[in-house]
Design an enzyme around this catalytic site. Structure first.
Site, PDB file in Angstrom:
ATOM      1  CG  LEU A   1       1.099   5.584   3.583  1.00 50.96           C
ATOM      2  CD1 LEU A   1       1.924   4.738   4.539  1.00 50.96           C
ATOM      3  CD2 LEU A   1       0.219   6.556   4.360  1.00 50.96           C
TER       4      LEU A   1
ATOM      5  N   PRO B   1       0.790  -1.241   0.000  1.00 60.44           N
ATOM      6  CG  PRO B   1       0.133  -0.872   2.223  1.00 60.44           C
ATOM      7  CD  PRO B   1       0.908  -1.826   1.342  1.00 60.44           C
ATOM      8  CD  GLU B   2       4.988  -0.268   0.263  1.00 61.57           C
ATOM      9  OE1 GLU B   2       5.765  -1.007   0.894  1.00 61.57           O
ATOM     10  OE2 GLU B   2       4.044  -0.713  -0.427  1.00 61.57           O
ATOM     11  CB  ALA B   3       0.693   3.853  -4.288  1.00 61.44           C
TER      12      ALA B   3
END
Length: 687
Positions: A140, A136-138
């Site tokens: 953030l 889910p880095e995108a």
């Protein structure tokens, strides 16, 4: 030890991650402990038959340490890159050990946690729908920098990997199995370990697919014209979605494509450089601040009165079975709360209940007996609310909390309808209730701490995010969002092209264009709110002459009351796509309007941030976290900015004040910065 090393009689080593703190995170402690473990694995390689990697925590691994990542700057990025490179080299040594390595995933594996699992040869996951897996880095403002981009593209192919990477999707175990990055599911921990050991026994010398001779990414064949047509179109398609406001998806696309065209080691380096570019940028800091630190503070009870015992709501009565009331009833019932949905007729109540299990439709106040929470969701009319509230209060439990779903009417005034104003509070849901995750809790002058705590607990109980504000007309969200819509219509009145207003709003990251949202809420409602405001406070007579309301009045008189009425700022052809009413141009547009594109964009964003500062000054808001999360989740303020106050922080307070003064000189005193903001700018103190 943070990584416990245990070798059994069969030569199987179990590495159990157990960092200090509540979750395993990718920090210096992890790097050191994993380094020691891998050193030992390599030293004892000949005595080892395989490795099972698991966790002692409820989660498998939480990901990167955001406390460290938010401190990355262009100045210290080389040191940060060294840390990222160390993590990747450790995982590379693990997958090149020459022995089977299996991830036994016993809980959530997000971000760095999934990257660790991807570096294993096989992944067995507990079949539990509470577990989420993904990168889910995108969300953030980052990209997976521990090998996630490189491995996911090689494992799934470019087209299958990109949505998972660019959208930051989190999947349940069964869906992750279907997607192809999980290999097996297990019913419980014993079966998970047994399956891991069985795979080790059956695969004594595995290789990752990308380490086998002749490996090629399935949909990245050099020379294939289909590949090149896809890659040529992808940036344009992405730009249409992000409008250039979100750098993370663009960098993920670049890292994925560029990495797919080179060898594995070079791909890791490309990924690392793009990761550092994002981590040292302002957008990731904005998004980490809002979506991690501030959101977690809210969900942990940051705005809840301390010292008040937590209470569960057991039976809720909802007054009004229209769209909002029916939505509130549905989300409450699906959270396991008994619901009574009341309307004037049983037919209307039954229609709102829609046969949902747990909702009892009724036309009788008597059926509200036993309710410990009443939520009024009738039309935005003070007299009507004043009529239905006392009857419901009389039927409910003596200590029941009585709430109104009003979006604008002051709670303190509505509280006079009930016998005990201390039990009265505002619970402002957003439409559509089933999708919108925010609830604005409004504390009236006499609302007690116990009432506020009970309301807060209920919002968390139904899986929503609560913010707490003090009473005023429009509270925080409606009041601030109203400035966005009004500013847009003011620009229409000034002669600015409507298409430019809508396009600039979306380009700046707003969820919906202001003229489109005007149509959604209906133009007639905006006039009713204005009229109610004038009736309550005659000193605001100038509101009646406001140029924005003049435009709205004209459209309503032309039979264009908004989307529900079939026409407003937009045309709504049956079966077709809506489009701006062409006659807006001939009626309002002036070629000499003289409003530059950047001024259009800044007017729409600055007016909301300035109103937020005023709400803070007046005590309507009491924290920056409630302001930021409320603005993003409540009315779609540009998520890349981190919210209305974080937007001021990231713009720079001195620069923001200077730009606001320019807007005030050019377009009106509503843009003049409050004295409190000038003082903050002078002290260099952000929100």
């Amino acid at each position: 030890m943070p990584v416990h090393y245990e070798k059994d009689a069969e030569g199987v080593v179990t590495l159990t991650m157990d960092m200090s703190g509540s979750a395993n995170v990718m920090n210096a402690e992890y790097q050191e402990a994993m380094g020691v473990a891998i050193d030992r694995l390599e030293a004892e390689r000949d005595e080892i038959t395989g490795v099972v990697l698991t966790s002692a925590k409820k989660t498998f691994f939480a990901g990167g340490d955001l406390n460290l990542l938010i401190q990355v700057t262009p100045e210290n990025s080389s040191a940060a890159l060294d840390g990222v490179s160390l993590v990747k080299s450790q995982l590379r040594r693990l997958e090149l050990l020459g022995k089977p390595v299996v991830a036994a995933v016993n809980g959530a594996a997000l971000g760095g946690g999934l990257e660790i699992a991807l570096a294993c040869h096989h992944r067995v996951v507990l079949d539990d729908d509470r577990i989420k897996l993904g990168l889910p880095e995108a969300t953030l403002g980052l990209l997976p920098g521990g090998g996630g981009v490189t491995r996911m593209v090689r494992l799934l192919g470019l087209q299958a990997a990109l949505p998972l990477l660019m959208e930051g999707k989190q999947l349940r175990p069964s869906r992750a199995l279907q997607a192809g990055f999980v290999d097996e599911l297990a019913a419980d921990r014993d079966e998970m370990i047994a399956k891991a050991r069985a795979w080790i026994a059956a695969n004594p010398a595995p290789q990752q697919p990308w380490d086998r001779p002749g490996f090629a990414i399935k949909d990245m064949r050099v020379g294939d014209p289909n590949v090149y047509s896809l890659l040529a179109a992808a940036p344009a398609v992405l730009r249409k979605k992000t409008h250039g406001a979100y750098p993370a998806p663009e960098k993920i696309l670049a890292a994925a494509v560029e990495g797919a065209l080179v060898d594995f080691e070079t791909a890791l380096q490309i990924e690392g450089r793009y990761f550092l570019e994002l981590a040292s940028g302002q957008v990731s800091k904005n998004m980490i601040t809002a979506f991690w630190f501030q959101l977690n503070e809210i969900n942990a009870g940051g705005s809840r009165p301390s010292g008040v015992e937590r209470r569960k709501t057991t039976k809720v009565g909802v007054l009004g079975a229209g769209m909002m009331g029916a939505g509130i009833a549905e989300v409450s019932a699906k959270a396991g709360i008994e619901v009574v949905l009341k309307d004037v007729t049983l037919e209307a109540a039954s229609k709102g209940a829609a046969g949902i299990v747990g909702i009892t439709p009724t036309d009788s106040d008597a059926d509200l007996g036993g309710c410990d929470l009443i939520i009024e969701a009738v039309f935005e009319n003070r007299e009507l609310k004043g009529k239905v509230l006392p009857a419901a209060e009389a039927a409910a439990l003596p200590d029941a909390v009585i709430a109104s779903n009003t979006s604008t009417l002051p709670i303190t005034g509505l509280a006079t309808a009930v016998t005990d104003p201390e039990k009265f509070i505002g619970l402002h849901f957003f439409s559509p209730v089933q999708k919108m995750r925010l609830v604005e809790i409004i504390r009236g002058e006499k609302t007690s701490d116990e009432t506020l705590a009970k309301a807060f607990d209920y919002v968390l109980q139904i899986g929503k995010t609560p913010i707490v504000v003090n009473d005023s007309r429009g509270f925080y969200t409606s009041r601030t969002f109203g400035t966005y819509v009004t500013e847009a219509v003011t620009m229409v009145a000034e002669g600015v092209r409507p298409a430019l207003i809508e396009n600039m709003a979306r380009k700046m990251g707003m969820a919906v264009g202001p003229l489109a949202v005007s149509d959604e809420v209906t133009l007639t409602l905006q006039l009713k709110i204005r009229d109610q405001t004038l009736a309550d406070d005659p000193s605001l007579a100038a509101l009646g002459e406001h140029p924005a309301y003049r435009v709205i009045q004209e459209l309503v008189e032309l039979g264009r009351p908004g989307k529900a009425g079939g026409a407003g700022f937009y045309e709504y052809p049956v079966g077709g796509k809506k489009f701006l009413w062409p006659e807006l141009v001939t009626r309002y547009v002036r070629e000499d309007a003289g409003v530059a594109e950047q001024d259009v964009a800044d007017r729409l964003l600055f007016v909301q941030s300035l109103e937020t500062v005023r709400c803070l000054d007046e005590g309507v808001l009491t924290s920056a976290r409630d302001a930021n999360i409320g603005s993003i989740f409540g009315f779609g303020f540009a998520p890349w900015s981190g919210g209305t106050l974080q937007f001021v922080n990231s713009y720079g307070l001195r620069a923001f004040v200077e730009r606001a003064d320019y807007l005030a000189d050019s377009y009106g005193e509503r843009f003049r910065p409050p004295a409190s903001l000038r003082d903050r700018a002078g002290r260099g103190e952000g929100f």
